[in-house]
Design an enzyme around this catalytic site. Structure first.
Site, PDB file in Angstrom:
ATOM      1  N   HIS A 199       0.835  -1.221   0.000  1.00 15.34           N
ATOM      2  CA  HIS A 199       0.000   0.000   0.000  1.00 15.34           C
ATOM      3  C   HIS A 199       0.863   1.262   0.000  1.00 15.34           C
ATOM      4  O   HIS A 199       0.433   2.312   0.473  1.00 15.34           O
ATOM      5  CB  HIS A 199      -0.951   0.029   1.211  1.00 15.34           C
ATOM      6  CG  HIS A 199      -1.611  -1.282   1.496  1.00 15.34           C
ATOM      7  ND1 HIS A 199      -2.791  -1.666   0.910  1.00 15.34           N
ATOM      8  CD2 HIS A 199      -1.212  -2.314   2.278  1.00 15.34           C
ATOM      9  CE1 HIS A 199      -3.117  -2.879   1.334  1.00 15.34           C
ATOM     10  NE2 HIS A 199      -2.163  -3.303   2.158  1.00 15.34           N
ATOM     11  N   SER A 204      14.320  20.966 -17.792  1.00 15.66           N
ATOM     12  CA  SER A 204      13.124  21.765 -18.039  1.00 15.66           C
ATOM     13  C   SER A 204      13.495  23.000 -18.842  1.00 15.66           C
ATOM     14  O   SER A 204      14.591  23.534 -18.699  1.00 15.66           O
ATOM     15  CB  SER A 204      12.505  22.176 -16.701  1.00 15.66           C
ATOM     16  OG  SER A 204      11.703  23.330 -16.855  1.00 15.66           O
ATOM     17  N   LYS A 252      16.053  21.233 -12.893  1.00 16.86           N
ATOM     18  CA  LYS A 252      15.316  19.982 -13.044  1.00 16.86           C
ATOM     19  C   LYS A 252      16.118  18.841 -13.640  1.00 16.86           C
ATOM     20  O   LYS A 252      16.881  19.009 -14.581  1.00 16.86           O
ATOM     21  CB  LYS A 252      14.089  20.217 -13.942  1.00 16.86           C
ATOM     22  CG  LYS A 252      13.018  21.046 -13.281  1.00 16.86           C
ATOM     23  CD  LYS A 252      12.268  20.287 -12.211  1.00 16.86           C
ATOM     24  CE  LYS A 252      11.063  19.591 -12.823  1.00 16.86           C
ATOM     25  NZ  LYS A 252      10.372  18.796 -11.805  1.00 16.86           N
ATOM     26  N   GLU A 301       8.899   7.783 -17.474  1.00 20.35           N
ATOM     27  CA  GLU A 301       7.491   8.156 -17.654  1.00 20.35           C
ATOM     28  C   GLU A 301       6.981   7.702 -19.021  1.00 20.35           C
ATOM     29  O   GLU A 301       5.854   7.230 -19.168  1.00 20.35           O
ATOM     30  CB  GLU A 301       7.323   9.668 -17.492  1.00 20.35           C
ATOM     31  CG  GLU A 301       7.575  10.114 -16.055  1.00 20.35           C
ATOM     32  CD  GLU A 301       7.726  11.629 -15.917  1.00 20.35           C
ATOM     33  OE1 GLU A 301       7.201  12.361 -16.777  1.00 20.35           O
ATOM     34  OE2 GLU A 301       8.379  12.066 -14.958  1.00 20.35           O
TER      35      GLU A 301
END
Ligand code: ARG
Length: 467
Positions: free
Chosen positions: A166, A287, A293, A300
């Site tokens: 969880h 970025s 970044k 992803e």
């Protein structure tokens, strides 16, 4: 003046002289699959070569005609590979592009190639050859990713980290075990692909449009030429069956699901909050606005690629449901689902192997917070079991201790022995060996558990299996 009958207009396509017109551009575009099936040309040409050799064997072609066809097909293949053959949409698909280019090159003999064949069994053949090739390449890519994960588990995985259920801290594990969990999933993916290959690897050629042909084709010769294990049994099914593709998409969707789980884990691991893992810059992006970044965009995108596979699976199931026997043109769009899904998974697998083989675990960062989250609570309950306390009672007692420790901002191992004994008189100084994550992992007994002994066993198994 004599009344002259005007010559009836006839379709310009060589295979539809019974039609009186050509389709308008929008209709031609709807009918065409060339934009996607052009990629199948190597399989189409290999299939045609095998078919031609068989036509020679049964006397339909003369030796010189076969020679011309084989040479012509090779040259069409070269032209397609070089991007030098115009892809005329009015020809609809790759089958007609190859055939018309062949006829343009060698003339009369080329007009004999399609004897005893339909585009219906031809496309079924192309797709089976394509799918077989893709399965083999995908299995290799899965193996490379497995190997990268096993090397990571072996070289960097011998330290203790938290396991989550969880997404809450659960029990301590050896980091390598979390890595090997994905090797297990990928193993099943490879096995599923190999099993799918059995149903792919059957030759449908000779089924014709639906019912076969009066020409005595030697189907088994063609099957042998193309390396198939056997021929399909039923021409009606063979021309309309696409479940070998649906199954391939299922394999891809399951594989994609696994890759997406792995990517998600590592995206989380690479956050500042977790700090479990450092990804190589080569697999990250920055970025356009925020100079600091370092984003895990490759992970992803790998997570996202699973959507292509899942979409392909639902697409194939939807496309084929309710179709009457046998071939229907709906089937032409199977390629629009399957080809991009395979390409997506190949890309995801290739990059995943690179991400894994360059990643660095951060064991010191992980160790720094290891005492948080009461990872040793279950072990403490089991210690009480070893002292004769029934498990349910032990569970209750430890829950009370956890609540007390949490209030004091301490871990269980930081509670004074007297406090532990006040909760359960059975507790003695030997409890220390059952507390702290480092001690707990050493106590895992069963085969397949997440301790260091089991890690060694599993690594041994994988090194042997993947060798
Ligand atoms: N391009 C078609 C496909 O991919 C080939 C078969 C067309 N057959 C036909 N009878 N219209 O399915």
């Amino acid at each position: 003046m004599p009344v002259m009958a005007t010559k009836p207009k006839v379709s310009s396509k060589p295979w539809q002289h019974r039609l009186s017109s050509d389709p308008a551009p929008a209709t031609a575009a709807l009918l065409a699959s060339l934009d996607v099936d052009a990629a199948l040309y190597p399989y189409d040409i290999a299939g045609s070569m095998a078919h031609a050799k068989m036509l020679r064997r049964i006397g339909v072609l003369k030796a010189a005609e076969l020679k011309a066809i084989l040479k012509g097909l090779a040259s069409v293949g070269d032209a397609l590979a070089a991007g030098k053959l115009p892809l005329d949409v009015s020809l609809e698909d790759i089958h007609m592009v190859v055939e018309s280019a062949l006829i343009a090159r060698i003339g009369q003999a080329g007009r004999k190639l399609h004897t005893g064949r339909s585009r219906n069994d031809q496309v079924a053949l192309d797709l089976r050859l394509w799918a077989r090739d893709q399965v083999d390449q995908l299995v290799k890519l899965v193996r490379s990713l497995q190997l990268a994960l096993v090397i990571l588990a072996d070289k960097q995985g011998r330290f203790v980290m938290p396991a989550y259920t969880h997404l809450q801290r659960a029990q301590p594990i050896m980091a390598g075990q979390a890595v090997l969990a994905y090797v297990e999933m990928l193993q099943r993916d490879a096995e599923r692909l190999a099993d799918c290959r059995k149903r792919v690897n059957l030759c449908p050629l000779g089924s014709g449009a639906v019912a076969g042909t009066s020409i005595p084709l030697d189907r088994r010769f063609v099957a042998r030429e193309l390396g198939f294990a056997d021929i399909t049994r039923n021409s009606i099914d063979a021309t309309s069956d696409r479940d070998f593709l649906t199954e391939l998409c299922f394999c891809l969707a399951t594989l994609g699901g696994h890759l997406s789980r792995w990517a998600e884990d590592w995206i989380i691991y690479a956050t500042t909050e977790f700090g479990f893992l450092e990804l190589d810059d080569a697999f990250c992006t920055s970025s356009s606005m925020m100079p600091q970044k370092k984003n895990a965009d490759t992970l992803e995108l790998i997570r996202g690629k699973s959507a292509a596979a899942i979409a392909a699976l639902t697409g194939m199931l939807t496309l084929t449901k309710g179709l009457p026997l046998a071939y229907n043109r709906d089937l032409q769009d199977d390629k629009r689902f399957c080809l991009p899904a395979v390409a997506a998974m190949r890309s995801a697998l290739t990059v995943a192997a690179g991400v894994v083989s360059t990643a660095r675990f951060r064991p010191r960062r992980i160790a720094a917070t290891l005492e948080a989250g009461f990872l040793d609570a279950t072990s403490l309950a089991e210690y009480l079991v070893s002292k004769g306390v029934p498990f349910r009672r032990a569970h209750q007692l430890v829950a009370g201790l956890v609540a007390r420790a949490e209030k004091q901002g301490k871990s269980l191992s930081q509670l004074p022995l007297a406090q532990l004994q006040a909760a359960a008189a059975q507790i003695g100084p030997d409890v220390a060996g059952w507390l702290t994550p480092a001690n707990v992992v050493k106590r895992y007994q069963p085969e397949g558990a997440a301790g260091p002994r089991q890690l060694d066993q599993q690594l041994k198994f994988w090194r042997k299996t993947l060798a």
